[in-house]
Design an enzyme around this catalytic site. Structure first.
Site, short mmCIF file in Angstrom:
data_model
loop_
_atom_site.label_atom_id
_atom_site.label_comp_id
_atom_site.label_asym_id
_atom_site.label_seq_id
_atom_site.Cartn_x
_atom_site.Cartn_y
_atom_site.Cartn_z
CD GLU A 76 5.23 -27.47 -6.69
OE1 GLU A 76 4.65 -27.92 -5.70
OE2 GLU A 76 5.75 -26.72 -7.07
CG ASP A 77 8.28 -30.41 -3.98
OD1 ASP A 77 8.64 -30.06 -5.14
OD2 ASP A 77 8.16 -29.89 -2.85
#
Ligand code: MN
Length: 715
Positions: A76-77
């Protein structure tokens, strides 16, 4: 910042022979890809995955879960992809990381509270491996513990509320009560800051006194039980603030009225000691009726076991008491995680291995379990094998049975949305209406004004609601069609008898007529005429004086007998009109359909339904609104006319050759006429009588074999 070595030390405690290679590699990978990122607290981002991994060791989870905890935010990051994780860490870690990422990026609406139950189910349904949920809970726990770094009070409140509604409740459902309490206490502070402070002040004010009370009562219980020969451990604890708040809310009580904020827990060794302790407590202090619960004999679905009772204590106050074994206490605190974890201080023995494999098997093959005991276990982790949970475009969560399609979704939203549905987008992409929805899908229905449900939808729909709405709509449409057909037939028949049907339709007499025929309304009568079950003549008879009727009956019958004939013929000729029985049927003179031809029906003014071949040029010109689906239903001894035209050289014997060929094929000629062309060619037009298309093909094949015939065509 916690160090990886501290986490590994905790792991070695409950799993001394562990192969920690995957954790080492996950740590190095996570440190590398998160490098340079900071948390809102100003700490390096890596602190977060480390804390999550640490919480997972508190739950005594396996190395794969801990590695997944270290990696849970990398997809996600950071720029890492699931493929990359797969290549380095393999299937299980990737599966968990992808599952957590998917849940974290769900587009929930801001109005979470209202639909919390469906949201919880959606999250559980999306996790086919329970470890996905455990990592997600650990992630949320650390995030809520560090929530004060969020600048926006509104955002803090929203995350806190979501934690109470969704994640604490999931932890409770899985039986991980310490996690539930941690999530609730932290979230309560941000979701209801004023209430939190009020309760905290009350508790603090009475703290000294309370502590004395707890010690006194604890000793008293221990003493009393040891007289009965039961050795035990007694824990006295404040109920946590959020459960005090909930009690005040749900029962409308003031803080002072929530007496039992101190609950005592008695921990003994065996089940029989539990009941023994209960008897002793009840004989010493008066139990409050209806407050006793035996969750040992009947455990909660999440396998929580304990005895609960409330008694009037030594100072006349209410005391809540829980009695359980040490083992029950462990399971009650850790729930499903207790089964998932390695046994404390032991190497991974055969039994642990077995239990571990069993749970893995259970989670992986949850669909194939049929044995009732295994089914119970399946319910315990509650993965909703029969439901899917999908989003509306505004982020509302809707529940549907597994296998449901966009049609079910459309009718769930609103009947009108279902009726006008012409397509669907799932996650932004167009899908066929037969698409089977999956949990987490975002579904958008495309509607078109004036469009209608199709009959095939009944097979695509899974829900009773959608099926019945589609049927209802089709019935309504059919009724409207019979009604307009019936009205046209009546108008025409009445006109022939010099009566104005439209003027008579609203009279008492018409109403009475309908009643006589056994219909509730005049409309029902007219619709029945439209289906051909009642003839207009039968209706007209009621509007003609007796004497006149005698005189005129023959005339009327002459007028209408043709229709009666046709009706009979229609029945014999066996064409069925979709959704209607016994309707007046006529075959098009232009195209002479025979069984086997693809056909279409057209509703004609007062003449019932005319059947044309689908390719007929006249039919194609007709108003599509009058088109109606029909199909063949005939028996073998029926015969149908068909027209042919044959081109041949104009010479003696042509007609003889033609008729021989036709009778050889067992067909009869009804009509012939000749058309001479200039170039020595004769066109012969026939009407012959055949059984069906195959028969007609035989006739035509026979004709083509005649040497002087140059062309054979169906017309
Ligand atoms: Mn995270």
């Amino acid at each position: 910042m916690i160090r990886i070595t501290e986490i590994l030390d905790k792991l070695y405690e409950y799993y001394p022979d562990v192969d920690d290679d995957i954790i080492d590699r996950a740590y190095i990978f996570s440190a590398r890809v998160h490098a340079g990122q900071l948390r809102l607290s100003g700490e390096p981002y890596l602190a977060h995955p480390l804390e999550v991994a640490n919480i997972l060791t508190d739950m005594k989870l396996d190395p794969v879960s801990i590695a997944a905890g270290l990696l849970h935010d990398v997809v996600e990051d950071t720029h890492s992809t699931a493929d990359e994780i797969y290549n380095i860490f393999g299937k299980d870690v990737t599966h968990i990381v992808s599952g957590v990422t998917k849940i974290s990026s769900l587009p929930f609406s801001s109005d979470q509270h209202r639909q919390a139950e469906n949201t919880r189910k959606m999250i559980l349904a999306m996790a086919d491996d329970i470890r996905v949920i455990l990592v997600k809970l650990a992630d949320r726990l650390h995030n809520i513990q560090t929530l004060h770094y969020h600048k926006s009070a509104e955002k803090r409140k929203r995350i806190a509320q979501e934690t109470l509604d969704i994640y604490a409740a999931i932890a409770a459902r899985l039986g991980i009560y310490w996690m539930k309490r941690e999530l609730e206490e932290n979230a309560f502070y941000y979701a209801y800051p004023e209430e939190y402070e009020r309760i905290e002040n009350f508790v603090k004010k009475e703290q000294g006194e309370r502590e004395k009370y707890v010690t006194t009562v604890r000793n008293l219980i221990e003493e009393t039980l040891s007289h009965s020969g039961i050795s035990c451990e007694v824990l006295g604890r404040y109920k946590h603030y959020y459960s005090i708040y909930q009690k005040m809310q749900s029962q409308g009580l003031e803080f002072e009225e929530v007496y039992d904020i101190i609950a005592f827990r008695i921990i003994v060794e065996t089940v029989s000691e539990c009941y023994g302790a209960l008897g002793t407590i009840h004989s010493k202090w008066k139990p409050i009726p209806k407050k006793f619960k035996d969750y040992i004999a009947v455990p909660k679905p999440n396998m929580y076991q304990s005895l609960h009772t409330t008694v009037i204590g030594p100072y006349g106050e209410r005391m809540e008491i829980q009695i359980r074994t040490r083992e029950m206490d462990l399971v009650n605190n850790y729930g499903i995680a207790a089964h998932w974890s390695y046994k404390e201080g032991k190497t991974q023995d055969v039994n642990t291995e077995k239990a571990f494999a069993w749970i893995q098997n259970l989670v992986e093959n949850q669909k194939s379990f049929r044995d009732p005991e295994e089914f119970l276990e399946n319910v315990r982790i509650d993965l909703y094998p029969d439901e899917v949970f999908v989003f509306t475009p505004t982020g509302d969560v809707k529940s549907l049975p597994k296998g449901a399609t966009p049609i079910d979704f459309a009718f769930l939203i609103h009947t009108e949305v279902g009726n006008k549905c012409t397509g669907a987008r799932v996650n932004g992409r167009l899908v066929p209406l037969a698409y089977q929805l999956k949990s987490g899908d975002i579904v958008e229905i495309i509607t078109t004004r004036g469009s209608q449900p199709s009959k095939d939808w009944i097979n695509l729909a899974k829900t009773v609601k959608a099926k019945s709405r589609i049927r209802q709509h089709i019935r309504k449409e059919e009724k409207e069609r019979s009604l307009s057909l019936g009205r046209e037939m009546c108008e025409k028949a009445f006109r022939k008898y010099k009566l104005n049907f439209n003027a008579l339709v609203n009279t008492d007499k018409m109403e009475k007529t309908a009643e006589e025929f056994g219909f509730k309304t005049v409309e029902d009568l007219i619709a029945n005429v439209g289906t051909g079950k009642t003839t207009p003549l039968q209706v007209i008879r009621n509007f003609v004086p007796d004497s006149q009727e005698k005189k005129e009956t023959s005339l009327i019958e002459k007028v209408l007998s043709r229709q009666e004939d046709q009706k009979r013929r229609g029945k014999e000729d066996g064409v069925v009109v979709q959704g209607m029985e016994d309707i007046l049927i006529k075959f098009g003179n232009c195209c002479h359909p025979v069984p086997g031809d693809s056909i279409t029906g057209y509703i004609t003014q007062g003449q019932g339904v005319t059947i044309h071949r689908s390719s007929c040029i006249n039919a194609l010109k007709m108003d599509p609104d009058r088109r109606i689906d029909v199909e063949w239903k005939y028996n073998d001894n029926e015969k149908f006319p068909a027209s042919l035209s044959v081109a041949g050289y104009d010479q003696v014997g042509l007609l003889a050759d033609i008729s021989t060929a036709i009778s050889k094929a067992n067909a009869n000629i009804n009509e012939v006429h000749l058309e001479h062309r200039d170039d020595n060619v004769v066109l012969v037009h026939f009407t012959i009588v055949v059984q069906n298309v195959d028969h007609l093909d035989q006739v035509m094949a026979g004709l083509r074999k005649v040497p002087i015939i140059s062309d054979v065509k169906r017309t």
